[in-house]
Design a protein around this motif. Structure first.
Motif, PDB file in Angstrom:
ATOM      1  N   GLU A  41       0.827  -1.209   0.000  1.00  0.00           N
ATOM      2  CA  GLU A  41       0.000   0.000   0.000  1.00  0.00           C
ATOM      3  C   GLU A  41       0.858   1.255   0.000  1.00  0.00           C
ATOM      4  O   GLU A  41       0.543   2.231  -0.689  1.00  0.00           O
ATOM      5  CB  GLU A  41      -0.948   0.000   1.196  1.00  0.00           C
ATOM      6  N   ILE A  42       1.955   1.247   0.743  1.00  0.00           N
ATOM      7  CA  ILE A  42       2.877   2.384   0.734  1.00  0.00           C
ATOM      8  C   ILE A  42       3.436   2.590  -0.668  1.00  0.00           C
ATOM      9  O   ILE A  42       3.477   3.712  -1.181  1.00  0.00           O
ATOM     10  CB  ILE A  42       4.015   2.181   1.759  1.00  0.00           C
ATOM     11  N   ASN A  43       3.852   1.509  -1.322  1.00  0.00           N
ATOM     12  CA  ASN A  43       4.399   1.618  -2.677  1.00  0.00           C
ATOM     13  C   ASN A  43       3.351   2.130  -3.658  1.00  0.00           C
ATOM     14  O   ASN A  43       3.646   2.965  -4.512  1.00  0.00           O
ATOM     15  CB  ASN A  43       4.954   0.267  -3.137  1.00  0.00           C
ATOM     16  N   ARG A  44       2.128   1.659  -3.531  1.00  0.00           N
ATOM     17  CA  ARG A  44       1.038   2.102  -4.404  1.00  0.00           C
ATOM     18  C   ARG A  44       0.764   3.589  -4.191  1.00  0.00           C
ATOM     19  O   ARG A  44       0.582   4.348  -5.148  1.00  0.00           O
ATOM     20  CB  ARG A  44      -0.223   1.277  -4.104  1.00  0.00           C
ATOM     21  N   THR A  45       0.786   4.020  -2.941  1.00  0.00           N
ATOM     22  CA  THR A  45       0.549   5.424  -2.618  1.00  0.00           C
ATOM     23  C   THR A  45       1.675   6.301  -3.144  1.00  0.00           C
ATOM     24  O   THR A  45       1.437   7.391  -3.689  1.00  0.00           O
ATOM     25  CB  THR A  45       0.396   5.597  -1.089  1.00  0.00           C
ATOM     26  N   ARG A  46       2.907   5.840  -3.026  1.00  0.00           N
ATOM     27  CA  ARG A  46       4.046   6.608  -3.551  1.00  0.00           C
ATOM     28  C   ARG A  46       3.954   6.761  -5.065  1.00  0.00           C
ATOM     29  O   ARG A  46       4.267   7.828  -5.605  1.00  0.00           O
ATOM     30  CB  ARG A  46       5.361   5.926  -3.166  1.00  0.00           C
ATOM     31  N   GLN A  47       3.552   5.696  -5.763  1.00  0.00           N
ATOM     32  CA  GLN A  47       3.408   5.774  -7.218  1.00  0.00           C
ATOM     33  C   GLN A  47       2.348   6.803  -7.601  1.00  0.00           C
ATOM     34  O   GLN A  47       2.546   7.582  -8.540  1.00  0.00           O
ATOM     35  CB  GLN A  47       3.045   4.405  -7.792  1.00  0.00           C
ATOM     36  N   GLU A  48       1.243   6.814  -6.885  1.00  0.00           N
ATOM     37  CA  GLU A  48       0.186   7.787  -7.160  1.00  0.00           C
ATOM     38  C   GLU A  48       0.686   9.210  -6.921  1.00  0.00           C
ATOM     39  O   GLU A  48       0.410  10.115  -7.704  1.00  0.00           O
ATOM     40  CB  GLU A  48      -1.036   7.497  -6.279  1.00  0.00           C
ATOM     41  N   LEU A  49       1.427   9.395  -5.848  1.00  0.00           N
ATOM     42  CA  LEU A  49       1.975  10.708  -5.541  1.00  0.00           C
ATOM     43  C   LEU A  49       2.944  11.169  -6.636  1.00  0.00           C
ATOM     44  O   LEU A  49       2.910  12.330  -7.059  1.00  0.00           O
ATOM     45  CB  LEU A  49       2.674  10.671  -4.180  1.00  0.00           C
ATOM     46  N   GLU A  50       3.779  10.260  -7.114  1.00  0.00           N
ATOM     47  CA  GLU A  50       4.713  10.594  -8.192  1.00  0.00           C
ATOM     48  C   GLU A  50       3.959  10.976  -9.464  1.00  0.00           C
ATOM     49  O   GLU A  50       4.342  11.934 -10.152  1.00  0.00           O
ATOM     50  CB  GLU A  50       5.640   9.413  -8.474  1.00  0.00           C
ATOM     51  N   GLN A  51       2.903  10.231  -9.788  1.00  0.00           N
ATOM     52  CA  GLN A  51       2.120  10.541 -10.988  1.00  0.00           C
ATOM     53  C   GLN A  51       1.485  11.921 -10.879  1.00  0.00           C
ATOM     54  O   GLN A  51       1.507  12.696 -11.831  1.00  0.00           O
ATOM     55  CB  GLN A  51       1.023   9.490 -11.200  1.00  0.00           C
ATOM     56  N   ARG A  52       0.933  12.220  -9.725  1.00  0.00           N
ATOM     57  CA  ARG A  52       0.306  13.531  -9.539  1.00  0.00           C
ATOM     58  C   ARG A  52       1.339  14.645  -9.622  1.00  0.00           C
ATOM     59  O   ARG A  52       1.067  15.717 -10.173  1.00  0.00           O
ATOM     60  CB  ARG A  52      -0.434  13.577  -8.210  1.00  0.00           C
ATOM     61  N   SER A  53       2.500  14.406  -9.066  1.00  0.00           N
ATOM     62  CA  SER A  53       3.559  15.403  -9.112  1.00  0.00           C
ATOM     63  C   SER A  53       3.985  15.654 -10.553  1.00  0.00           C
ATOM     64  O   SER A  53       4.182  16.802 -10.965  1.00  0.00           O
ATOM     65  CB  SER A  53       4.747  14.933  -8.278  1.00  0.00           C
ATOM     66  N   THR A  54       4.101  14.601 -11.335  1.00  0.00           N
ATOM     67  CA  THR A  54       4.479  14.718 -12.741  1.00  0.00           C
ATOM     68  C   THR A  54       3.429  15.510 -13.516  1.00  0.00           C
ATOM     69  O   THR A  54       3.757  16.397 -14.316  1.00  0.00           O
ATOM     70  CB  THR A  54       4.672  13.320 -13.360  1.00  0.00           C
ATOM     71  N   ILE A  55       2.164  15.197 -13.272  1.00  0.00           N
ATOM     72  CA  ILE A  55       1.068  15.903 -13.949  1.00  0.00           C
ATOM     73  C   ILE A  55       1.051  17.377 -13.544  1.00  0.00           C
ATOM     74  O   ILE A  55       0.902  18.264 -14.386  1.00  0.00           O
ATOM     75  CB  ILE A  55      -0.283  15.222 -13.642  1.00  0.00           C
ATOM     76  N   ARG A  56       1.231  17.661 -12.244  1.00  0.00           N
ATOM     77  CA  ARG A  56       1.242  19.040 -11.760  1.00  0.00           C
ATOM     78  C   ARG A  56       2.395  19.817 -12.386  1.00  0.00           C
ATOM     79  O   ARG A  56       2.229  20.949 -12.833  1.00  0.00           O
ATOM     80  CB  ARG A  56       1.348  19.076 -10.237  1.00  0.00           C
ATOM     81  N   ASP A  57       3.574  19.189 -12.430  1.00  0.00           N
ATOM     82  CA  ASP A  57       4.739  19.861 -13.012  1.00  0.00           C
ATOM     83  C   ASP A  57       4.510  20.166 -14.490  1.00  0.00           C
ATOM     84  O   ASP A  57       4.881  21.247 -14.968  1.00  0.00           O
ATOM     85  CB  ASP A  57       5.995  19.014 -12.827  1.00  0.00           C
ATOM     86  N   ALA A  58       3.903  19.231 -15.202  1.00  0.00           N
ATOM     87  CA  ALA A  58       3.602  19.453 -16.612  1.00  0.00           C
ATOM     88  C   ALA A  58       2.613  20.590 -16.777  1.00  0.00           C
ATOM     89  O   ALA A  58       2.776  21.455 -17.666  1.00  0.00           O
ATOM     90  CB  ALA A  58       3.071  18.180 -17.251  1.00  0.00           C
ATOM     91  N   ALA A  59       1.588  20.618 -15.948  1.00  0.00           N
ATOM     92  CA  ALA A  59       0.597  21.690 -16.021  1.00  0.00           C
ATOM     93  C   ALA A  59       1.222  23.040 -15.674  1.00  0.00           C
ATOM     94  O   ALA A  59       0.936  24.054 -16.340  1.00  0.00           O
ATOM     95  CB  ALA A  59      -0.571  21.389 -15.075  1.00  0.00           C
ATOM     96  N   ASN A  60       2.081  23.063 -14.671  1.00  0.00           N
ATOM     97  CA  ASN A  60       2.737  24.321 -14.289  1.00  0.00           C
ATOM     98  C   ASN A  60       3.613  24.851 -15.428  1.00  0.00           C
ATOM     99  O   ASN A  60       3.688  26.051 -15.648  1.00  0.00           O
ATOM    100  CB  ASN A  60       3.569  24.139 -13.030  1.00  0.00           C
ATOM    101  N   SER A  61       4.269  23.959 -16.149  1.00  0.00           N
ATOM    102  CA  SER A  61       5.140  24.404 -17.234  1.00  0.00           C
ATOM    103  C   SER A  61       4.339  24.969 -18.402  1.00  0.00           C
ATOM    104  O   SER A  61       4.803  25.867 -19.102  1.00  0.00           O
ATOM    105  CB  SER A  61       6.041  23.268 -17.712  1.00  0.00           C
ATOM    106  N   VAL A  62       3.121  24.486 -18.580  1.00  0.00           N
ATOM    107  CA  VAL A  62       2.262  24.995 -19.668  1.00  0.00           C
ATOM    108  C   VAL A  62       1.715  26.365 -19.317  1.00  0.00           C
ATOM    109  O   VAL A  62       1.640  27.245 -20.160  1.00  0.00           O
ATOM    110  CB  VAL A  62       1.088  24.004 -19.938  1.00  0.00           C
ATOM    111  N   PHE A  63       1.362  26.567 -18.082  1.00  0.00           N
ATOM    112  CA  PHE A  63       0.701  27.809 -17.683  1.00  0.00           C
ATOM    113  C   PHE A  63       1.649  28.893 -17.174  1.00  0.00           C
ATOM    114  O   PHE A  63       1.210  29.906 -16.661  1.00  0.00           O
ATOM    115  CB  PHE A  63      -0.371  27.516 -16.627  1.00  0.00           C
ATOM    116  N   ARG A  64       2.935  28.718 -17.325  1.00  0.00           N
ATOM    117  CA  ARG A  64       3.898  29.748 -16.901  1.00  0.00           C
ATOM    118  C   ARG A  64       4.159  30.717 -18.003  1.00  0.00           C
ATOM    119  O   ARG A  64       4.090  30.628 -19.109  1.00  0.00           O
ATOM    120  CB  ARG A  64       5.206  29.097 -16.450  1.00  0.00           C
TER     121      ARG A  64
END
Length: 64
Positions: A41-64
């Motif tokens: 469960e910890i590993n699954r949660t970490r993967q989800e967190l990484e995916q969200r971070s990647t998506i957020r970073d991509a969105a931030n780079s588009v809207f800057r």
């Protein structure tokens, strides 16, 4: 299976882990299973967190 097997209390499902529950009556095998389930469960949660971070970073780079 006996006639009165339904009278025997069933153990809770091992997949239902309650954080902070009393572990005094849990066997060593069940504790090992619990550690494995929590690690998964910890590993699954970490993967989800990484995916969200990647998506957020991509969105931030588009809207800057």
């Amino acid at each position: 299976m006996g006639l009165f097997d339904e009278d025997i209390p069933k153990k809770p499902e091992s997949s239902k882990i309650t954080v902070g529950e009393d572990l005094a009556r849990v066997s060593e095998d069940e504790l090992s299973e619990r550690i494995s389930a929590l690690t998964e469960e910890i590993n699954r949660t970490r993967q989800e967190l990484e995916q969200r971070s990647t998506i957020r970073d991509a969105a931030n780079s588009v809207f800057r």
